[in-house]
Design an enzyme around this catalytic site. Structure first.
Site, mmCIF file in Angstrom:
data_model
loop_
_atom_site.group_PDB
_atom_site.id
_atom_site.type_symbol
_atom_site.label_atom_id
_atom_site.label_comp_id
_atom_site.label_asym_id
_atom_site.label_seq_id
_atom_site.Cartn_x
_atom_site.Cartn_y
_atom_site.Cartn_z
ATOM 1 N N GLU A 189 101.448 -2.075 41.640
ATOM 2 C CA GLU A 189 102.057 -3.063 42.521
ATOM 3 C C GLU A 189 102.933 -4.000 41.710
ATOM 4 O O GLU A 189 102.545 -4.434 40.622
ATOM 5 C CB GLU A 189 101.001 -3.889 43.260
ATOM 6 C CG GLU A 189 100.168 -3.125 44.264
ATOM 7 C CD GLU A 189 99.186 -4.039 45.007
ATOM 8 O OE1 GLU A 189 99.421 -5.277 45.030
ATOM 9 O OE2 GLU A 189 98.195 -3.521 45.550
ATOM 10 N N GLU A 242 92.670 -4.553 42.312
ATOM 11 C CA GLU A 242 92.682 -5.899 41.747
ATOM 12 C C GLU A 242 91.310 -6.514 41.465
ATOM 13 O O GLU A 242 90.955 -7.567 42.015
ATOM 14 C CB GLU A 242 93.531 -6.824 42.629
ATOM 15 C CG GLU A 242 94.981 -6.369 42.668
ATOM 16 C CD GLU A 242 95.896 -7.294 43.458
ATOM 17 O OE1 GLU A 242 95.398 -8.206 44.137
ATOM 18 O OE2 GLU A 242 97.120 -7.099 43.380
#
Length: 532
Positions: free
Chosen positions: A340, A198
């Site tokens: 995810e 991320e």
């Protein structure tokens, strides 16, 4: 936008938040397509992931976190469900891939794993985080599962917008990746590296300080950093896939919507979820057919993005996904592996979101790959597939995911009779009713990799099959796949996996392994006790 993920090292699972939603009962485990995860190492072909034979593979996996936290190992090892039992459930449900988040803290010499129930997991006592990871990888591999390693955080303290911090340098990031690539170089259970979790914006435009995409600033351009790390890894292990996440805002800066300056208000997405610039500025790797883009995607339980309240929700969602990452798949540029995605499903909008998202990924083996967040019930903003006992399953979530799951397969034989001998026990082939071939796949200082192929040349199926062989003293098993492979003394036993117990007449099975010691050809190979 930001994605606040609750991944602390707390040992107490969060309470179930929706009464009546979870059922502690078994769920259907029949996969939509029983294609497994193929054989050998994987590579890419257009927007598909394929195995060493060119067969298409779809990764339908799950995240099991904890190694990135203060515990430095998988969460749930404190529960009453042994670690192998948890992997058994994941595989039985149809998750063929495990994404393993870690922090660089867990890789340091002297790192200690905590939060382990010694009574339930006595085989983990005294092991380092990496040694526990070794055991999980070996067991997952014996079940036909694949492993993706995810550098989730520089330290266990928290995520970072850039791939380096003031205390963890880019050199440390890359060197640790090279160490992992070398550690698992001979084990095709481990298929690749999710380089950094991320990357996201920080600072307000135009004074951006976070991860950008295509901006050209080597200190912030995530695309360029991904190239540096990916190529360093491929220099050590050219067979790995390189998974590259997106950013949140391509400029690397947060939009300042209060400054009345529209030029600073760019379109941003989830942390790691915005690959809108990857078409214009692609990641360039030195080894062809190794790049997989890996966006993240979440629902309202993580953050209430504006699109969830649009008048045309959920019909607006496919266009949003197209813009952020789906175009890469639809234009056959590269595969997508959604690393995810998840939700508590408390908000009814989230259930619709998950159903719509899964349909968007496509059905069957050619659909987009994914690893659901998460197995863990103690993810504060999503919950998990496992309930708080780490044993029973959230059947509401599982029912939505189930049609898209492709169960792991060791690549063993399928079809043919599945019954045993006259008394229901194992079938014994007649003498000489099998042939064996051996291929040494790889060798390195202190170890080697090989494949034992046994063909049933008899006229009847052997069920369940079991192959044994012997090695010289000092040669020890590292890992095995396509069977449950164990060693006792100098004898190695490869027992049929539960999903493929029968070896039909004329059928063959290939058992792969890595071993420690001098490269040695298996001797005295037997099929169910009868020499080949």
């Amino acid at each position: 936008m930001f994605r606040p993920k609750a991944l602390g090292g707390a040992l107490t699972a969060l309470a179930t938040v929706a009464a009546g939603v979870f059922l502690a009962t078994a769920v259907s485990t029949t996969p939509a397509v029983a294609a497994g995860t193929g054989t050998g190492y994987l590579h890419t072909n257009g927007n598909q992931i394929v195995d060493s034979t060119g067969a298409t593979v779809r990764l339908t996996g799950i995240n099991w976190f904890g190694m990135e936290t203060d515990n430095k190992t998988f969460h749930g090892l404190w529960s009453n469900n042994p670690w192998r039992g948890q992997l058994d459930t994941m595989a039985r449900l149809g998750y063929n891939t495990l994404r393993v988040p870690y922090s660089n803290d867990a890789l340091k010499p002297g790192a200690a794993a905590t939060g382990i129930n010694d009574f339930v997991n006595p085989d983990l006592i005294g092991l380092s985080p990496l040694q526990i990871l070794d055991k999980v990888i070996n067991y997952a591999g014996s079940k036909g599962m694949r492993i993706i390693l995810d550098r989730h955080r520089p330290t266990s303290a928290g995520q970072s917008p850039l791939w380096y911090t003031s205390t963890v340098s880019e050199a440390t990031w890359i060197n640790d990746w090279k160490m992992l690539a070398q550690r698992y170089a001979g084990n095709p259970t481990v298929i690749g590296a999710d380089l950094h979790n991320e990357p996201h914006a920080e600072g307000t435009n135009p004074a951006a300080t976070g991860a950008c995409w295509g901006c050209g600033d080597t200190t912030r351009d995530w695309r360029l950093a991904a190239e540096r790390a990916g190529n360093a890894i491929l220099g050590v292990q050219p067979n790995w896939l390189i998974f590259v996440e997106g950013v949140s805002c391509p400029s690397g800066g947060l939009s300042n919507v209060w400054d009345n300056d529209p030029s600073n208000d760019e379109d941003c997405g989830w942390w790691g979820g915005n690959l809108s610039k990857a078409g214009q500025f692609p990641v360039r790797l030195n080894v062809a057919n190794r790049l997989v883009y890996s966006p993240h995607e979440y629902a309202t339980s993580v953050y209430r993005q504006t699109w969830f309240d649009a008048p045309d929700y959920p019909a607006n969602m496919p266009a949003i996904w197209d813009k952020y990452f789906g175009y890469l798949y639809k234009q056959n540029i590269a595969p997508i592996m959604m690393g995810e995605f998840g939700s508590t499903l408390v908000d009814p909008k989230d259930k619709v979101w998950l159903e719509k998202l899964m349909a968007y990924t496509g059905t069957g083996v050619t659909g987009m790959s994914f690893t659901y967040w998460s197995w863990n019930p103690n993810s504060g903003d999503t919950g998990g597939i496992a309930l708080d006992d780490w044993t029973n399953v959230n059947t509401v979530k599982q029912a939505i995911l189930q049609p898209y799951l492709i169960a792991p397969s060791g690549g063993g034989p399928t079809g043919g009779p599945t019954t045993g001998g006259p008394t229901g026990g194992p079938t014994t082939p007649p003498p000489g009713a099998c042939t064996v071939t051996y291929r040494q796949v790889n060798a390195w200082q202190g170890g080697f990799q090989g494949e034992v192929t046994v063909k049933n040349t008899g006229t009847a199926a052997v069920n369940p099959w079991s192959v044994t062989w012997s090695w010289p003293s000092g040669v020890t098993l590292g890992s095995g796949w396509n069977a449950t492979v164990t060693q006792s003394g100098t004898t190695v036993t490869a027992a049929a996996p539960s999903h493929a117990p029968s070896l039909p007449a004329g059928g063959s099975v290939t058992v792969g392994f890595t071993a420690n010691g001098t490269a040695s050809t298996p001797a005295t190979v037997k099929l169910n006790g009868v020499s080949c």
